[in-house]
Design an enzyme around this catalytic site. Structure first.
Site, PDB file in Angstrom:
ATOM      1  N   CYS A 171       0.822  -1.208   0.000  1.00  0.00           N
ATOM      2  CA  CYS A 171       0.000   0.000   0.000  1.00  0.00           C
ATOM      3  C   CYS A 171       0.857   1.259   0.000  1.00  0.00           C
ATOM      4  O   CYS A 171       0.611   2.192  -0.784  1.00  0.00           O
ATOM      5  CB  CYS A 171      -0.931   0.006   1.215  1.00  0.00           C
ATOM      6  SG  CYS A 171      -0.118  -0.345   2.793  1.00  0.00           S
ATOM      7  N   HIS A 227      -2.646   5.447   6.318  1.00  0.00           N
ATOM      8  CA  HIS A 227      -1.265   5.884   6.563  1.00  0.00           C
ATOM      9  C   HIS A 227      -1.155   7.342   6.116  1.00  0.00           C
ATOM     10  O   HIS A 227      -1.826   7.758   5.166  1.00  0.00           O
ATOM     11  CB  HIS A 227      -0.273   5.087   5.719  1.00  0.00           C
ATOM     12  CG  HIS A 227      -0.279   3.614   5.961  1.00  0.00           C
ATOM     13  ND1 HIS A 227      -0.120   3.040   7.188  1.00  0.00           N
ATOM     14  CD2 HIS A 227      -0.384   2.575   5.092  1.00  0.00           C
ATOM     15  CE1 HIS A 227      -0.145   1.719   7.077  1.00  0.00           C
ATOM     16  NE2 HIS A 227      -0.297   1.406   5.825  1.00  0.00           N
TER      17      HIS A 227
END
Lengths: 353, 353, 353, 353
Positions: free
Chosen positions: D139, D219
């Site tokens: 990711c 994130h």
């Protein structure tokens, strides 16, 4: 003996008060509070003289069973210097009072730089002459100044780029967020922290980006410095290890789940305060001319030794170096673990005392 | 003078060590660690004699620059009682060693009740005779026992029902969750906390339900007690105010954003420890025969004065009441704020010292 | 076909709008926003007609590129009922406008009970006649009413005592705290939630205590109900399993680390909404006449089916039972896992579709 | 029509399955689970054929009332490509099975780069020929590749330096920490993320530093890129706005307390997934040759369109550009708010539908 008053016995003020009281060449004459609350009670229990910060509130203290020795004006007249520890922005409102009483003043980093004759960091500030007031820079700026000064002196700093992951609120500020989010704060980049550093180190180019995280304990900095030279990683570690206001957290194998404040408490520090930057030793890494590292800054405490040095700067002829040594000695600043890699134990600790 | 050893200088052990060292009738002979880590270093810096908990690890301490005075066996031979502060379940593994050395032992609440001759809470335990070992109950059980004992004595407890909202991990345990979730833990109700209380108060009927929350500081209890009589709210507040191991947090108007540990630090307590239950005074409320209140329990600290009293229980003829008074005196247990409603200030604090 | 308007396309409003649009016997005529922000854009993207909530802001929408079909007054004139989904307290300010337009109105639980002719919960409210306005009770009160009604009907409720551990803020409210603290909120006990339940179930005695935790997803209730009879645990589980607005989370062995909203998303629910109370099946436990259990309430969603039923209550002759069945059918309310213990799978799901 | 199997219907797998099912040129033949749990139930409810990932567990599914269409081997024999969505490291254990069945395979970023013929990012990867397996990068690496590729193409990247503040656990992983701490993870710098990016962009110099924070949603990256040229801030914003896999979050005045996933849900995306990087438009800032910005990466979702493009890469002759267009079209990737500064609304949304 410098006589000192602390205006605002709060998160920073109470720590500055304790630090001043610990100096052999200073006397804490008193502290102020605006209201007779638990902070005021705590000041009295500690043996400090309490003054009412606002004249018209003095009676409220007596009513609440807390004796005051006078008002702010009385305190100002009895000291050589006042340390303003009011909430950010309130220092500006207090300034006329200090000036009216001719009391040299030290302000905190939340005030505009223009409030004082100069901004101050013991390690990094150039020589300051003829000042009647100083502004100790913020917790983050203090942390950055202490780190960038030795790097600039040793290697030259071409550019520093720092991401600050700041705590959302102090442990006692239970209503501040965020919850479950890391938020750009501000959303614009760069943030103001870089220019703040330039109040101390005008020639160091610094860009900062700031986020806010759902933590209360410390700020975390992710630091990059592009240097003008190429030291080795070991050299940088050695350089930083020599700085009394930086603590190098030794490598993981000596420490497991570790809370820095818990460690500080174990070593006898009141409140688990960390006055030093906490640099993760194993994060210090040089790639070409790019230095990287992580450091934590304890926002409630790291400015405290700076305030003590600022007092000497303003009121005595003691050299910066001497002042830092005295402050460090009195407070126990300058942690050096016995378990550091590459460090020789400075004091051999025996089984018996 | 009772000579005491602490086996396991961890979160609880380091606090028990300090508490023992503060007692005029006790001598802390030494503490143990399994590895030469920062806890071990901290023990030495504090002036405690360090012993290697495991014989085959003793050399590792010397290699790391930390001097040891011997091994666990040496310590056991030099003390009148050992306080086992090993992680939950390890006490059971240590027991044979204590028995082999004929050393009376005190265990913590994470061990099964069967490990010792009796479970112990200073305030609430009935008289204990001829014990060679005691088990100080867990932080939560300690907190519940201190609260239920006076209520049962004064009014009779028909049924207590408590929801415990526990902290996910201690401040130093940064890898434990949860994040952003309040989790039934266990999912089954009742939890084991009620039966634990019955080890101390066998006749009090208690049902407990436990959740885990993403906090580190303290456990929070939401308490309901159905009493046999109907006291007034004021009567209950007065009753609880008289208990030295309960601290009543006064009403909000005297306190703003307040962190209890911050308050404890301000009053000079190392680590910001709260040995007393913290009961929100304004939450104490009686509806018919149903009493409600909130209390916080500091999981790292509330069992500490209990361990000290347990030492006297095991090794002396000092009465329970006398022991609690000595422990309280030496540690400063029994906070009473000057700002409490309805409480008269016990010590008038003046402006001057 | 009931024509419906939603005044305030926010957290609740957008969900009510979707739910109304899904009903075969309702038409969502339009929704309102005060400003042309992302919520407004989202409403348009979803195909809803947008109305300016405030007349003097209508032009701002056009300027921002978002077309409006009129103002609030226009919407009120085009509907049979308006659902007020304004922030708490604003409904009271809107009421005169609804009355001026003779539009029956449904308010949310954040308004005072006196704002409407009656407070409403589909499962638990007694018959309501001749009302022109209803107030759907809050998320927590909705959750408690749905649980207490069947218990009272089946066994009689002597006393209910509930500790509510509430989320500090919704996922989108990143500035609300607390961080790292569980805070009594309010500090006084009982909280207002019990009296709120009595707006629906006047004869059920309920005491509530409320805390705020650093989570965003759902509220958690620790429930005790002292019943008038003594059912078995299995009987209570069976009773609750039969309630369409309660979902029993089956025992842990069928589920590991599970987030309820994640599960809801997997089953195709928009936003991972849980309209049902989520009761931990294994927590349901009867000790004597004391029933205990844990349940979660999704504060953003559980009132939504209640609003739909309230619309029919106000504007049609459809029976409560029939309305709930229609609402459940249209929204898919009434989850029943194939993996429940003791439940036979209602729809056998084959490998092929 | 490419026939696809998903091995491991978990956090990533269930999203890949939905995305494949949405492609007009793909057929989702089936998905696998190791156990008959709620994920398995959800797959069946969604209408997917379920296969037992492990042969010896197949019976357990039937026992639990969940019908399976076969085992993993059966699925492999029925598809043109398998997408391995097993937990990190398990893909390596599955590889021999794929090879034994001659099934081309796509792995996820948690596997070592060596597992596949090439690592893959749709936007940034160079042309890949004759591959039988691909590894879609993680990711974070996906997020960095999408950002650095256009910057390198337009301006040349001299050096990229990124601080990644990662979520401690996904929303459903309630037992992972940390609580109340931002932790360097790893403590060493640089972290592995830079080298991962070099699997896609071998000539871009990237240093990364990673922290873990007590959040679950996304994130956050604090990005610095030293460019070879000096574009203006406006030019960079324009460049990035043109990228379909980057979403620019417009300036604050159009949005208040905003949760990105909430916004995604409002726009109809299942699970509130954000497949695009979310770049704070106002954070994009050029100082000299230094570009700064903040971006968020949704760890549960951003790799999903990449997996879809990887399928075409492996099994068809469709060009990269065409594949991305098809994927974007089918999933609705490429958000463009009507309220963007400087952006002209691509689709004028009217008040009526």
């Amino acid at each position: 003996m410098t006589r000192v008053g602390v205006n605002g016995y709060g998160t920073i003020g109470k720590r500055v008060a304790d630090a001043v009281a610990a100096q052999p060449d200073m006397e804490l004459v008193g502290v102020t509070k605006t209201s007779p609350d638990y902070g005021a009670e705590a000041a009295l229990r500690r043996g400090y003289d309490l003054y009412a910060a606002l004249d018209d509130r003095a009676a409220a203290f007596e009513d609440a069973g807390l004796g005051v020795a006078g008002t702010l004006g009385d305190l100002l007249d009895a000291v050589d210097v006042v340390v303003d520890c009011a909430p950010s922005g309130v220092g500006e409102r207090n300034r006329p009072t200090y000036e009216a009483h001719d009391t040299p003043a030290i302000y905190q980093g939340g005030e505009d730089a223009a409030i004082a004759d100069a901004s101050f960091n013991a390690r990094a500030s150039a020589e300051i002459r003829d000042a009647d007031s100083l502004r100790v820079v913020s917790c983050n700026t203090t942390g950055l100044s202490r780190l960038l000064a030795p790097l600039d002196e040793a290697y030259g700093v071409e550019k520093a780029r720092v991401t600050l992951v700041r705590r959302g609120g102090d442990p006692s500020e239970t209503d501040r967020g965020p919850i479950n989010d890391v938020v750009p704060d501000p959303a614009t980049v760069p943030s103001h922290h870089g220019p703040d550093v330039n109040e101390i180190l005008p020639d160091v180019s610094v860009d900062t980006a700031a986020l806010k995280a759902p933590v209360t304990g410390m700020h975390t900095h992710s630091v990059n410095v592009t240097l003008e030279r190429e030291p080795t990683t070991a050299e940088v570690r050695e350089l930083l290890r020599g700085e009394t206001r930086l603590f190098l957290i030794p490598e993981a194998r000596h420490r497991r789940r570790r809370d820095l404040k818990d460690y500080a408490s174990d070593l006898g520090r009141a409140r688990g305060d960390f006055w030093e930057n906490c640099v993760w030793e194993e994060s210090i890494s040089v790639e070409g001319r790019d230095l990287y590292l992580f450091q934590n800054v304890h926002q409630e405490a790291d400015v405290v030794p700076e305030n003590v040095d600022a007092i000497r700067e303003l009121t005595t002829d003691v050299s910066r170096e001497e002042s830092m040594a005295r402050t460090n000695e009195a407070l126990g600043v300058g942690l050096d673990s016995l378990l550091s890699d590459g460090g020789s134990p400075r004091d051999q600790v025996a089984a018996d005392d």
